[in-house]
Design a protein around this motif. Structure first.
Motif, PDB file in Angstrom:
ATOM      1  N   PRO A 202       0.838  -1.201   0.000  1.00 51.07           N
ATOM      2  CA  PRO A 202       0.000   0.000   0.000  1.00 51.07           C
ATOM      3  C   PRO A 202       0.874   1.253   0.000  1.00 51.07           C
ATOM      4  O   PRO A 202       2.006   1.225   0.499  1.00 51.07           O
ATOM      5  N   LYS A 203       0.323   2.337  -0.525  1.00 54.07           N
ATOM      6  CA  LYS A 203       1.090   3.566  -0.679  1.00 54.07           C
ATOM      7  C   LYS A 203       0.494   4.650   0.224  1.00 54.07           C
ATOM      8  O   LYS A 203      -0.691   4.957   0.133  1.00 54.07           O
ATOM      9  N   PHE A 204       1.352   5.207   1.061  1.00 52.77           N
ATOM     10  CA  PHE A 204       0.921   6.245   1.996  1.00 52.77           C
ATOM     11  C   PHE A 204       1.403   7.610   1.506  1.00 52.77           C
ATOM     12  O   PHE A 204       2.496   7.716   0.948  1.00 52.77           O
ATOM     13  N   PRO A 205       0.630   8.661   1.763  1.00 47.20           N
ATOM     14  CA  PRO A 205       1.114  10.004   1.407  1.00 47.20           C
ATOM     15  C   PRO A 205       2.401  10.311   2.180  1.00 47.20           C
ATOM     16  O   PRO A 205       2.401  10.268   3.413  1.00 47.20           O
ATOM     17  N   PRO A 206       3.495  10.609   1.500  1.00 48.79           N
ATOM     18  CA  PRO A 206       4.773  10.833   2.189  1.00 48.79           C
ATOM     19  C   PRO A 206       4.919  12.291   2.626  1.00 48.79           C
ATOM     20  O   PRO A 206       5.832  13.006   2.212  1.00 48.79           O
ATOM     21  N   SER A 207       4.015  12.752   3.490  1.00 53.59           N
ATOM     22  CA  SER A 207       3.896  14.181   3.797  1.00 53.59           C
ATOM     23  C   SER A 207       5.206  14.791   4.282  1.00 53.59           C
ATOM     24  O   SER A 207       5.614  15.870   3.819  1.00 53.59           O
ATOM     25  N   MET A 208       5.866  14.134   5.234  1.00 50.04           N
ATOM     26  CA  MET A 208       7.076  14.718   5.820  1.00 50.04           C
ATOM     27  C   MET A 208       8.231  14.721   4.821  1.00 50.04           C
ATOM     28  O   MET A 208       9.022  15.663   4.764  1.00 50.04           O
ATOM     29  N   VAL A 209       8.312  13.688   3.998  1.00 51.13           N
ATOM     30  CA  VAL A 209       9.347  13.646   2.960  1.00 51.13           C
ATOM     31  C   VAL A 209       9.112  14.751   1.929  1.00 51.13           C
ATOM     32  O   VAL A 209      10.065  15.382   1.449  1.00 51.13           O
ATOM     33  N   LEU A 210       7.859  15.004   1.590  1.00 54.03           N
ATOM     34  CA  LEU A 210       7.552  16.081   0.640  1.00 54.03           C
ATOM     35  C   LEU A 210       7.986  17.435   1.186  1.00 54.03           C
ATOM     36  O   LEU A 210       8.493  18.289   0.441  1.00 54.03           O
ATOM     37  N   GLU A 211       7.819  17.645   2.497  1.00 51.52           N
ATOM     38  CA  GLU A 211       8.292  18.899   3.094  1.00 51.52           C
ATOM     39  C   GLU A 211       9.812  19.010   2.950  1.00 51.52           C
ATOM     40  O   GLU A 211      10.340  20.085   2.638  1.00 51.52           O
ATOM     41  N   PHE A 212      10.511  17.916   3.201  1.00 46.66           N
ATOM     42  CA  PHE A 212      11.967  17.943   3.025  1.00 46.66           C
ATOM     43  C   PHE A 212      12.330  18.287   1.586  1.00 46.66           C
ATOM     44  O   PHE A 212      13.204  19.132   1.339  1.00 46.66           O
ATOM     45  N   LEU A 213      11.688  17.642   0.618  1.00 46.46           N
ATOM     46  CA  LEU A 213      12.018  17.886  -0.787  1.00 46.46           C
ATOM     47  C   LEU A 213      11.772  19.341  -1.172  1.00 46.46           C
ATOM     48  O   LEU A 213      12.582  19.957  -1.879  1.00 46.46           O
ATOM     49  N   LEU A 214      10.663  19.918  -0.713  1.00 47.11           N
ATOM     50  CA  LEU A 214      10.369  21.311  -1.039  1.00 47.11           C
ATOM     51  C   LEU A 214      11.375  22.251  -0.385  1.00 47.11           C
ATOM     52  O   LEU A 214      11.823  23.233  -0.991  1.00 47.11           O
ATOM     53  N   ARG A 215      11.738  21.955   0.842  1.00 44.09           N
ATOM     54  CA  ARG A 215      12.723  22.808   1.518  1.00 44.09           C
ATOM     55  C   ARG A 215      14.108  22.652   0.892  1.00 44.09           C
ATOM     56  O   ARG A 215      14.851  23.635   0.763  1.00 44.09           O
TER      57      ARG A 215
END
Length: 675
Positions: A202-215
């Motif tokens: 199953p695939k979970f929204p990677p919310s915290m990783v997305l914040e890292f990528l944007l920063r």
């Protein structure tokens, strides 16, 4: 006697009428087990958990099963969202023993709380290689009655092994450029370029990783980081995991393509993702990101806000399908015939094409989860909007999923931050007001006279369970965001109180963080985990709040504590970046400064002041803190000694003990913050 009737947890109240003699987690339950010389059966779940409901219906509502449980066990029910410490300790044991975990969690333990047999869901009849729940109960009872010394030896060994586990600090220094680059490389290797996201189903929204990528993109200009974040957000927003009619995200997708969700909607997912999409819009100007951020914010306010101003925890996955059956996803899915009934033949054909509804169905029983085409088409926008509104109106007539209306401090802190920023970015003062309302509830109800946080409340009545580290950290994050958005110093003052407790009650040697306070109830192990789960770990969330507070106030004590807490990210970031995304995001803020922006003007409603303030808030600089006020104000520390230049509203930008020349020009301010 079932003892759950007087509790505040909606999940526990769902079991108050079971024939099982449930106890809440309390010392009296273990004393009763000692008195009767029987083991404790611990069942942990949460209100929106589908399989928790299934096991309850199959086993806990069955009179014969309940009678056997009552005769041979003391049964304890725990809401994992109220007692994340209990959940964490025993889930660690389950995962160590079985190699997997999940909910419902089923643990058999001694009256001293030492576990000796584990599982998750057990069916009423043996199947698929799983024993029936009754077989498990009988086997545990026989072992307890006939092989007590063996059981005690196993239990003591497991308890000893758990107690011996503590996270190593890893490194006394915070992560640097090398660790950030290695983390990005690791994420690139695990990225799914065809579907977005990381890993398989199953695939979970990677919310915290997305914040890292944007920063990371904001600090370094890395196009690869932005591409992974943007493509993942696009695929999720167009997939079935996103509610195409009412906004908001489901917990996860059961497939790799984001088509079929597990339909429960959690406050924490939507708060985190609302903020991610707002930050993506800030970085790219994407219309899709703007729409999803606002729709998700509106979903939270419309469907999760409680009468007291806080936000409920979740909406269930299941609801009545109109035929008396409680079915997962019934509220959200459609067949072509149902579309035709609402829209008429012509618009139904358009809706089927636009939302991917087929005769075969993408879900169960010929029904489909609504999703959008993965590329922009030529559909008539006004006509599609009319279709959407009519479907939403008809859906409102369906039996709605149940709502777990307990207010969890940590998740409300995340919602406060998301709504405050989204309201400020898109000039929606109603969203900022909603954030203030939730923050006010946290102060009035959750914060006691000693500035200790309670984990939960319901209907304005505070719960009995103490706040854990993530509560203090995430509420502090919300209050710090409100301070930047509103310019009101009271939110910084409340943050001071919360972070004092973080430093004195939750911080150990070498800067390591514990999930429970030093004076909290003692379990077989004091839980401690620097890695993210569905939400940022309390450890790294605390590091982020400490760092932002230090930027606001100049406190060296708080900055040093943040840097020491981030030592674990230096160790884990390059190795397991998917599981320490928030720590990596905080590290990006540290590497960038973070920047401190002070805006002073003649009056709070002065247009030039408001323009500079909004320009500062919209800057993508990682973790930047903003203070706004009038000349001479003592509301926030960053405003001290700041004067208007030439009688005009003026902005000051500083980082690492160095300040740029003050400016009254929004374009120059934007350039300084984007450099």
């Amino acid at each position: 006697m079932n003892r759950l009737a007087g509790v505040t947890s909606p999940y526990l109240l769902q079991h108050a009428d079971n024939p099982v003699d449930w106890w809440p987690w309390e010392p009296a339950a273990f004393e009763e087990a000692r008195r009767r010389d029987v083991p404790v059966f611990l069942s942990v779940g949460y209100s929106a958990c589908h399989w928790c409901h299934v096991m309850a219906h199959e086993s806990f509502e069955d009179d014969d099963t309940a009678a056997y449980m009552n005769e041979h066990f003391v049964s304890v029910k725990v809401d994992r969202e109220e007692r994340p410490d209990v959940d964490a300790v025993y889930m660690e044991a389950v995962q160590a023993a079985t190699g997997q975990g999940g909910w419902p969690m089923s643990v058999f333990m001694t009256p001293d709380g030492e576990p000796f047999y584990f599982g998750t869901y057990f069916p009423p009849d043996a199947r698929h290689g799983m024993p029936s729940f009754r077989q498990v109960l009988e086997g545990v009872h026989q072992a307890w009655a006939g092989r007590r010394s063996e059981v005690a030896e196993v239990a003591q060994k497991i308890a000893h092994d758990l107690a011996a586990r503590e996270s190593a600090q890893g490194d006394a220094r915070a992560p640097g450029e090398h660790e950030a680059a290695q983390a990005l490389l690791g994420l690139t290797r695990e990225y799914d370029p065809q579907r977005g996201g990381f890993g398989g189903a199953p695939k979970f929204p990677p919310s915290m990783v997305l914040e890292f990528l944007l920063r990371h993109h904001a600090r370094t200009g890395s196009e690869g980081a932005l591409q992974m974040a943007s493509d993942t957000c696009g695929r999720m927003a167009r997939g079935g995991i996103y509610d195409q009619l009412g906004g908001g995200f489901a917990r996860y997708s059961v497939d790799r393509d984001w088509v079929v969700p597990h339909f429960e909607k959690m406050l924490y997912d939507n708060a985190l993702l609302c903020r991610v999409y707002a930050h993506l819009w800030r970085a790219t100007g994407s219309d899709l990101a703007r729409r999803v951020a606002l729709e998700t914010a509106d979903f939270m306010v419309r469907e999760l806000r409680t009468a007291e101003g806080g936000f409920a925890s979740a909406l269930d996955a299941d609801s009545d399908d109109g035929h008396g059956r409680h079915v997962e996803g019934a509220y959200y899915v459609w067949t072509p015939a149902q579309l035709a009934e609402v829209l008429g033949a012509e618009d139904a054909e358009l809706a089927c094409r636009h939302f991917g509804v087929t005769e075969e169905g993408t879900f169960e029983r010929g029904s489909s989860v609504l999703q959008l085409p993965q590329s922009e088409g030529m559909a008539d926008a006004a006509r599609i909007e009319s279709v959407r509104e009519r479907l939403l109106e008809r859906r409102a007539e369906r039996a709605a999923p149940g709502r777990d209306d307990k207010v969890v401090a940590a998740w409300n802190g995340l919602a406060v931050a998301a709504l405050a920023e989204t309201g400020a970015y898109f000039e929606r003062p109603d969203l900022v007001d909603a954030a203030i309302g939730a923050a006010d509830l946290l102060v009035r109800v959750h914060l006691d006279d000693h500035a200790r946080l309670a984990r939960t409340s319901r209907d304005g009545r505070v719960g009995a369970n103490a706040g854990v580290l993530e509560d203090y950290a995430d509420v502090a994050e919300g209050f710090l965001t409100l301070a930047s958005v509103t310019g009101e110093g009271v939110w910084l003052e409340f943050t001071t109180l919360l972070l004092d407790h973080v430093l004195t009650q939750f911080t150990g040697e070498g800067g390591a963080m514990y999930d429970t306070a030093a004076d909290a109830e003692k379990l077989i192990r004091r839980p401690q985990d620097p890695t993210d789960n569905a939400t940022p770990s309390g450890w790294t969330a605390a590091a982020g709040a400490l760092l932002s507070y230090a930027a606001h106030t100049g406190s060296e004590r708080h900055r040093v504590a943040a840097e020491r807490a981030l030592g674990v990210v230096k160790a884990l970031g390059p190795r397991v970046p998917r599981f320490i995304g928030w720590g990596l995001a905080v590290a990006e803020a540290l590497l960038d400064g973070p920047r401190e922006v002070a805006v002073v003007g003649p009056a709070p409603d002065d247009p030039a002041t408001r323009t500079l303030h909004r320009t500062a808030l919209l800057a993508p600089a990682p973790g930047a803190v903003v203070a706004v006020g009038t000349e001479g104000s003592e509301e926030l520390p960053l405003l001290a000694d700041r004067v208007m230049v030439g009688g005009e509203a003026t902005a000051y930008v500083c980082r690492n003990f160095t300040c740029d020349a003050p400016t009254a020009d929004p374009a120059l301010l934007r350039r300084a913050l984007n450099s």
